[in-house]
Design a protein around this motif. Structure first.
Motif, PDB file in Angstrom:
ATOM      1  N   TYR A 116       0.837  -1.207   0.000  1.00  0.00           N
ATOM      2  CA  TYR A 116       0.000   0.000   0.000  1.00  0.00           C
ATOM      3  C   TYR A 116       0.872   1.258   0.000  1.00  0.00           C
ATOM      4  CZ  TYR A 116      -3.178   3.603   1.771  1.00  0.00           C
ATOM      5  OH  TYR A 116      -3.884   4.754   1.935  1.00  0.00           O
ATOM      6  N   GLN A 119       2.497   1.837  -3.372  1.00  0.00           N
ATOM      7  CA  GLN A 119       1.592   2.410  -4.369  1.00  0.00           C
ATOM      8  C   GLN A 119       1.360   3.900  -4.136  1.00  0.00           C
ATOM      9  OE1 GLN A 119      -1.913  -0.031  -4.029  1.00  0.00           O
ATOM     10  NE2 GLN A 119      -0.925  -1.828  -4.927  1.00  0.00           N
ATOM     11  N   GLU A 120       1.382   4.302  -2.863  1.00  0.00           N
ATOM     12  CA  GLU A 120       1.108   5.693  -2.516  1.00  0.00           C
ATOM     13  C   GLU A 120       2.389   6.497  -2.303  1.00  0.00           C
ATOM     14  OE1 GLU A 120      -1.983   6.963  -2.291  1.00  0.00           O
ATOM     15  OE2 GLU A 120      -2.815   5.014  -2.879  1.00  0.00           O
ATOM     16  N   SER A 123       2.666  10.268  -3.466  1.00  0.00           N
ATOM     17  CA  SER A 123       1.828  11.186  -2.694  1.00  0.00           C
ATOM     18  C   SER A 123       2.307  11.295  -1.251  1.00  0.00           C
ATOM     19  CB  SER A 123       0.364  10.721  -2.721  1.00  0.00           C
ATOM     20  OG  SER A 123       0.232   9.440  -2.143  1.00  0.00           O
ATOM     21  N   ILE A 380      -1.256   7.514   6.800  1.00  0.00           N
ATOM     22  CA  ILE A 380      -1.586   7.695   5.384  1.00  0.00           C
ATOM     23  C   ILE A 380      -3.054   7.379   5.129  1.00  0.00           C
ATOM     24  CG2 ILE A 380      -0.970   7.039   3.028  1.00  0.00           C
ATOM     25  CD1 ILE A 380       1.165   8.593   4.649  1.00  0.00           C
ATOM     26  N   ASP A 384      -5.635   9.898   3.473  1.00  0.00           N
ATOM     27  CA  ASP A 384      -6.354   9.427   2.293  1.00  0.00           C
ATOM     28  C   ASP A 384      -7.871   9.488   2.504  1.00  0.00           C
ATOM     29  OD1 ASP A 384      -6.305   7.960  -0.363  1.00  0.00           O
ATOM     30  OD2 ASP A 384      -7.403   6.506   0.856  1.00  0.00           O
TER      31      ASP A 384
END
Length: 569
Positions: A116, A119-120, A123, A380, A384
């Protein structure tokens, strides 16, 4: 002092002496008893990752005093990775790091969280390592963080790249006096007269009509003739500092890039050599794409710096470069483009020593165990959730206190609601908190550090409340019986704030966040809950946040906003 860890298994007992053995590796399911041997009676305390454990004197004689934990139990259950064991004997502190191997469930959880975060990652860099705030990381806190240095250089290079035309137009110049030999006659002045007097042997007598100067009653012709001019130059202190900065960051970026490449090669080499499932090995496997990303990111910045250097060399040439902390001159103060650039340069130089003293790469934020990894995951997830579930816009992120990543975030929506998110803020006693209105009222300890604090503010009415969440990488039963009561004591009863009407209040929500349990207990609450329109605060309880698609953070925030008549999501 001798400290032993006694591991009980089906084959008997295995004893590890922490004071003599360098590397101690245990499994999270090991049944353990701690034993401390002293030659005199003392006050002994035992902490596992700052959590106190019961230990008392079991044997006392003339030669030896033995302190032990009461029973064999799984002290490291749900630990994975590096774990700190702290022993305090009277006023002396001893620290040991123990490597904990995990059961398959926690290994899969680690991989899922890293997937996870991977992938982030872009950001995350924007939010957690952005350069918001005027003085972000100007104080050095130990060795420099390479990600922050890259981010700072990237920000400055982008600013220079976008404003290069204005900087060239407003460049610092000076006029210097210059005398050149010219075929054209020039004006006589003290400087040219002095030069003529020293070059009379190159002149010849002539008629008045053909002469270009008269000396001692005679007419002379001097060709070429000295001519005084004023030339505009850019070879000045401010521009020498700009060129010095370009040279400095080129060297710095190359050094960091090589460090990342070396680290990448070591990880790839180790991956094929060591197939043991350890926390560091799992972290390293996810570091590979992150390192590739960082190397590519550095290359992009290097290319931009190269373009800036070419423009500097052409339009703002200098004879030498100064690599040192800039002094703010009168010109810099009065020239907005120079002032902005040099404030950014000073910020970078203040964080990273100009002598390039940098540490090894702190990939994935220096995470050493699953508990810390889970905290970052929840951070996160909260960010998010606010952005994607409730459509808040992030307007600010910065560091407060001494964190290496940003730990303050501000979000707004529709110009009427504001959310401030604090990650591990330090909550001190009354009147000692600069960045947050919460203060500590309990008398034990100097300060507290809850994991996540949300300040919800109605911009129109100035009314605000606090929500407190704490990540606990534990099972449901432990969270329910131990963690939640502890959070209520420390954060709900132990914190207060003055609201907009100067009334003393406590937080509206105090919740633990945990990853898994044996039963499907996704959320439990201890509150006065009849229906959403008559809910009485505070809410106390816990929510399960794992790798599933169910977002319990969004659910409880939606319930809260609904109860407060903020219809969001």
């Amino acid at each position: 002092m001798n400290c032993n860890i006694i591991v009980k298994d089906y084959g008997g007992y295995c004893r590890y002496n922490l004071t003599s053995e360098i590397d101690v590796v245990l499994h999270e399911t090991d049944n353990i008893k701690f034993e401390i041997l002293l030659d005199h009676e003392s006050n002994v305390s035992l902490y596992i990752n700052d959590i106190p454990e019961v230990i008392y004197c079991t044997t006392s004689n003339d030669n030896e005093i033995i302190y032990q934990t009461p029973e064999y139990k799984k002290f490291f259950y749900n630990y994975f990775g590096e774990c700190n064991l702290k022993i305090i004997i009277d006023d002396e502190e001893f620290n040991y790091n123990i490597d904990i191997d995990a059961r398959s469930e926690n290994i899969e959880m680690t991989k899922g969280i890293l997937e996870y975060l991977n992938q982030e990652y872009e950001s995350i860099l924007m939010s957690c390592f952005s350069r918001a705030g005027d003085k972000l990381f100007t104080e050095k806190n130990g060795s420099s963080n390479l990600q922050l240095i890259i981010n700072k250089i990237g920000y400055i290079s982008e600013y220079l790249y976008k404003n290069i035309d204005l900087l060239v137009k407003k460049k610092k110049t000076e006029l210097i006096n210059c005398i050149e030999w010219s075929t054209m006659d020039g004006d006589l002045n003290p400087n040219t007269i002095f030069l003529i007097q020293n070059n009379l042997h190159y002149s010849s007598t002539c008629s008045k009509e053909n002469s270009n100067f008269k000396f001692n009653g005679k007419y002379f012709k001097l060709s070429p003739f000295p001519k005084e001019e004023y030339i505009e130059i850019t070879d000045v202190y401010e521009n020498q500092l700009l060129h010095g900065f370009i040279k400095h960051v080129n060297i710095l970026l190359l050094k960091i890039k090589n460090i990342y490449k070396e680290e990448l090669n070591l990880i790839k080499k180790k991956r094929y050599q060591d197939q043991v499932v350890k926390f560091d090995n799992i972290i390293n496997s996810y570091n590979i794409p992150i390192l590739d990303y960082q190397i590519e990111r550095i290359t992009v910045i290097q290319n931009k710096i190269s373009i800036i250097k070419k423009i500097f060399d052409k339009h703002i040439p200098v004879s030498k470069e100064f690599i040192k902390m800039p002094q703010i001159t009168t010109f810099i103060k009065n020239n907005i483009i120079y002032r902005n650039v040099f404030e950014l340069i000073i910020d970078l130089y203040s964080y990273n020593d100009i002598e390039f003293e940098i540490d090894q790469p702190n990939i994935l934020f220096g995470i050493r165990n699953l508990s810390t990894l889970y905290e970052y995951y929840i951070l996160i997830k909260i960010i998010d959730t606010l952005k994607n579930n409730f459509h808040f816009i992030e307007v600010e992120s910065k560091a407060i206190d001494t964190n290496h990543i940003n730990n303050f975030y501000k979000f707004e929506i529709a110009e009427y609601l504001e959310v401030e998110l604090y990650y591990e803020p330090i909550i001190r006693k009354s009147n000692n908190n600069k960045d947050i209105d919460l203060f500590k009222v309990s008398t034990d300890g100097v300060f507290r550090k809850p994991d996540f604090v949300l300040k919800i503010k109605n911009i129109t009415t100035n009314k605000f409340e606090y929500l407190i969440f704490d990540a606990k990488y534990s099972d449901y039963e432990i969270v329910k019986t131990k963690s939640v009561p502890d959070l209520v004591y420390k954060y709900l009863l132990g914190f207060r704030f003055y609201d907009e009407s100067e009334s003393l209040r406590m937080a509206s929500i105090c919740y633990a966040i945990y990853p898994h349990d044996k039963k499907d207990n996704e959320r439990f609450k201890f509150d006065y809950y009849n229906n959403k329109s008559t809910t009485v605060f505070p809410w106390i309880g816990a929510i399960k946040v794992d790798l599933s698609q169910n977002n319990e953070i969004a659910t409880i925030l939606k319930d809260y906003f609904y109860a407060k008549n903020f219809l969001l999501g």
